[in-house]
Design a protein around this motif. Structure first.
Motif, PDB file in Angstrom:
ATOM      1  N   VAL A  51       0.862  -1.178   0.000  1.00 20.50           N
ATOM      2  CA  VAL A  51       0.000   0.000   0.000  1.00 20.50           C
ATOM      3  C   VAL A  51       0.900   1.230   0.000  1.00 20.50           C
ATOM      4  O   VAL A  51       1.759   1.380   0.863  1.00 20.50           O
ATOM      5  CB  VAL A  51      -0.914   0.020   1.242  1.00 20.50           C
ATOM      6  CG1 VAL A  51      -1.817   1.249   1.200  1.00 20.50           C
ATOM      7  CG2 VAL A  51      -1.745  -1.249   1.325  1.00 20.50           C
ATOM      8  N   VAL A  63      -2.371   7.164   3.330  1.00 22.71           N
ATOM      9  CA  VAL A  63      -3.503   6.388   3.837  1.00 22.71           C
ATOM     10  C   VAL A  63      -3.289   6.072   5.314  1.00 22.71           C
ATOM     11  O   VAL A  63      -2.161   6.060   5.800  1.00 22.71           O
ATOM     12  CB  VAL A  63      -3.678   5.064   3.052  1.00 22.71           C
ATOM     13  CG1 VAL A  63      -4.084   5.342   1.621  1.00 22.71           C
ATOM     14  CG2 VAL A  63      -2.390   4.242   3.093  1.00 22.71           C
ATOM     15  N   ASP A  64      -4.386   5.807   6.001  1.00 26.72           N
ATOM     16  CA  ASP A  64      -4.318   5.494   7.416  1.00 26.72           C
ATOM     17  C   ASP A  64      -3.738   4.100   7.621  1.00 26.72           C
ATOM     18  O   ASP A  64      -4.045   3.179   6.867  1.00 26.72           O
ATOM     19  CB  ASP A  64      -5.717   5.572   8.032  1.00 26.72           C
ATOM     20  CG  ASP A  64      -5.671   5.577   9.546  1.00 26.72           C
ATOM     21  OD1 ASP A  64      -5.481   4.488  10.124  1.00 26.72           O
ATOM     22  OD2 ASP A  64      -5.814   6.660  10.144  1.00 26.72           O
ATOM     23  N   GLU A  65      -2.927   3.943   8.642  1.00 29.02           N
ATOM     24  CA  GLU A  65      -2.295   2.651   8.921  1.00 29.02           C
ATOM     25  C   GLU A  65      -3.323   1.551   9.196  1.00 29.02           C
ATOM     26  O   GLU A  65      -3.028   0.367   9.057  1.00 29.02           O
ATOM     27  CB  GLU A  65      -1.360   2.785  10.134  1.00 29.02           C
ATOM     28  CG  GLU A  65      -0.086   3.547   9.849  1.00 29.02           C
ATOM     29  CD  GLU A  65       0.859   2.790   8.927  1.00 29.02           C
ATOM     30  OE1 GLU A  65       0.908   1.548   9.013  1.00 29.02           O
ATOM     31  OE2 GLU A  65       1.524   3.443   8.113  1.00 29.02           O
ATOM     32  N   SER A  66      -4.541   1.932   9.554  1.00 27.70           N
ATOM     33  CA  SER A  66      -5.579   0.941   9.849  1.00 27.70           C
ATOM     34  C   SER A  66      -5.960   0.115   8.634  1.00 27.70           C
ATOM     35  O   SER A  66      -6.620  -0.920   8.760  1.00 27.70           O
ATOM     36  CB  SER A  66      -6.818   1.627  10.420  1.00 27.70           C
ATOM     37  OG  SER A  66      -7.383   2.520   9.465  1.00 27.70           O
ATOM     38  N   ILE A  67      -5.546   0.572   7.434  1.00 25.78           N
ATOM     39  CA  ILE A  67      -5.845  -0.192   6.216  1.00 25.78           C
ATOM     40  C   ILE A  67      -5.256  -1.595   6.311  1.00 25.78           C
ATOM     41  O   ILE A  67      -5.803  -2.549   5.750  1.00 25.78           O
ATOM     42  CB  ILE A  67      -5.312   0.535   4.962  1.00 25.78           C
ATOM     43  CG1 ILE A  67      -5.862  -0.089   3.677  1.00 25.78           C
ATOM     44  CG2 ILE A  67      -3.790   0.538   4.934  1.00 25.78           C
ATOM     45  CD1 ILE A  67      -7.317   0.134   3.463  1.00 25.78           C
ATOM     46  N   VAL A  68      -4.160  -1.730   7.040  1.00 23.25           N
ATOM     47  CA  VAL A  68      -3.524  -3.038   7.218  1.00 23.25           C
ATOM     48  C   VAL A  68      -4.482  -3.993   7.920  1.00 23.25           C
ATOM     49  O   VAL A  68      -4.607  -5.170   7.549  1.00 23.25           O
ATOM     50  CB  VAL A  68      -2.213  -2.903   8.018  1.00 23.25           C
ATOM     51  CG1 VAL A  68      -1.620  -4.286   8.301  1.00 23.25           C
ATOM     52  CG2 VAL A  68      -1.212  -2.045   7.265  1.00 23.25           C
ATOM     53  N   ASP A  69      -5.182  -3.503   8.937  1.00 23.60           N
ATOM     54  CA  ASP A  69      -6.142  -4.345   9.667  1.00 23.60           C
ATOM     55  C   ASP A  69      -7.310  -4.757   8.771  1.00 23.60           C
ATOM     56  O   ASP A  69      -7.826  -5.870   8.881  1.00 23.60           O
ATOM     57  CB  ASP A  69      -6.667  -3.595  10.893  1.00 23.60           C
ATOM     58  CG  ASP A  69      -5.557  -3.299  11.893  1.00 23.60           C
ATOM     59  OD1 ASP A  69      -4.665  -4.165  12.042  1.00 23.60           O
ATOM     60  OD2 ASP A  69      -5.571  -2.216  12.496  1.00 23.60           O
ATOM     61  N   VAL A  70      -7.707  -3.857   7.880  1.00 26.70           N
ATOM     62  CA  VAL A  70      -8.801  -4.173   6.948  1.00 26.70           C
ATOM     63  C   VAL A  70      -8.411  -5.350   6.062  1.00 26.70           C
ATOM     64  O   VAL A  70      -9.196  -6.279   5.838  1.00 26.70           O
ATOM     65  CB  VAL A  70      -9.150  -2.944   6.081  1.00 26.70           C
ATOM     66  CG1 VAL A  70     -10.186  -3.314   5.009  1.00 26.70           C
ATOM     67  CG2 VAL A  70      -9.666  -1.809   6.947  1.00 26.70           C
ATOM     68  N   PHE A  71      -7.189  -5.324   5.556  1.00 26.90           N
ATOM     69  CA  PHE A  71      -6.728  -6.427   4.704  1.00 26.90           C
ATOM     70  C   PHE A  71      -6.636  -7.727   5.496  1.00 26.90           C
ATOM     71  O   PHE A  71      -7.010  -8.791   5.010  1.00 26.90           O
ATOM     72  CB  PHE A  71      -5.372  -6.082   4.090  1.00 26.90           C
ATOM     73  CG  PHE A  71      -5.448  -5.059   2.983  1.00 26.90           C
ATOM     74  CD1 PHE A  71      -6.324  -5.234   1.920  1.00 26.90           C
ATOM     75  CD2 PHE A  71      -4.653  -3.919   3.012  1.00 26.90           C
ATOM     76  CE1 PHE A  71      -6.401  -4.288   0.903  1.00 26.90           C
ATOM     77  CE2 PHE A  71      -4.735  -2.983   2.001  1.00 26.90           C
ATOM     78  CZ  PHE A  71      -5.612  -3.156   0.949  1.00 26.90           C
TER      79      PHE A  71
END
Length: 232
Positions: A15, A19-27
């Protein structure tokens, strides 16, 4: 095959951007993959069994001929000599200020374009040129002569410094290109060779004349392919 790949292959997800680091949790929540993928070697040295150079000439109804030279270099991305090979390639044909461009194109006007490329993941180097079919032998001779000149140490400190400057500029430019950032990260993940751009550049800048000569002597012509016009 798709299902097999999803199950068995190594997966990498990158990524890039603001973007917000929380995108990792979404994946992590929405993508589920096998945790024990099969590892496949990604770096190799091309081993040729030829005892002499293979020359292939193909004819088509074209006006501009395409000359491709393939070299075995006995060096790859994981070798410490890869830094010297990278600088050698920059001097030889990697940029518009290189030997091949200045001699074959500018001095002798024998090609529309010419460049060399070091394939660090396959242990090969290629030279690509657009020429007139009638200039094939002369162009091939000049390319060979420039390789021999570098192998004999016939290049200046200014050429070394310019090659390093061009490599530094090229690496710096990748900081503005998302796909380049991904490519650099992916290469390091694939090979397990983790080094920062600063560490890589430092090794490039420390390459010596003797190391460039030694790298150039690893370069051996293996295959010639010429695509030329039917009337040449």
């Amino acid at each position: 095959y798709l299902l097999q790949s999803i199950k068995e292959d190594v997966k990498n997800l990158y990524v890039v951007g603001d973007v917000d680091e929380s995108i990792v949790d979404v994946f992590k929540e929405n993508l589920s993959f096998s945790t024990n993928p099969s590892l496949i070697p990604v770096v190799t040295n091309f081993n040729s069994t030829k005892t002499k150079v293979l020359e292939v000439i193909e004819r088509q109804d074209i006006t501009q001929s395409k000359l491709n030279l393939g070299y075995v270099v006995d060096c790859n991305f994981l070798d410490e000599t890869t830094y010297a090979m990278t600088v050698f390639n920059a001097i030889f044909g990697g940029f518009s200020q290189s030997r091949l461009f200045k001699v074959v194109r500018e001095k002798h006007s024998l090609c529309y374009y010419i460049s060399s490329s070091y394939g660090a993941f396959s242990g090969i180097m290629t030279v690509n040129a657009g020429i007139e079919g009638s200039d094939y032998q002369k162009a091939k001779q000049l390319i060979d002569e420039e390789l021999k000149n570098i192998q004999n140490g016939d290049f200046s400190d200014d050429e070394i410094n310019l090659a390093k400057l061009m490599l530094k500029s090229s690496l710096t430019k990748t900081k503005d290109e998302p796909m380049s950032l991904i490519t650099l990260a992916y290469n390091r993940d694939l090979t397990g060779k983790q080094e920062s751009n600063e560490e890589y550049l430092d090794k490039i800048l420390k390459v010596t004349r003797e190391e460039i000569i030694a790298a150039s002597k690893k370069v051996h012509l293996d295959t010639i392919f010429l695509l030329t016009g039917s009337d040449k």
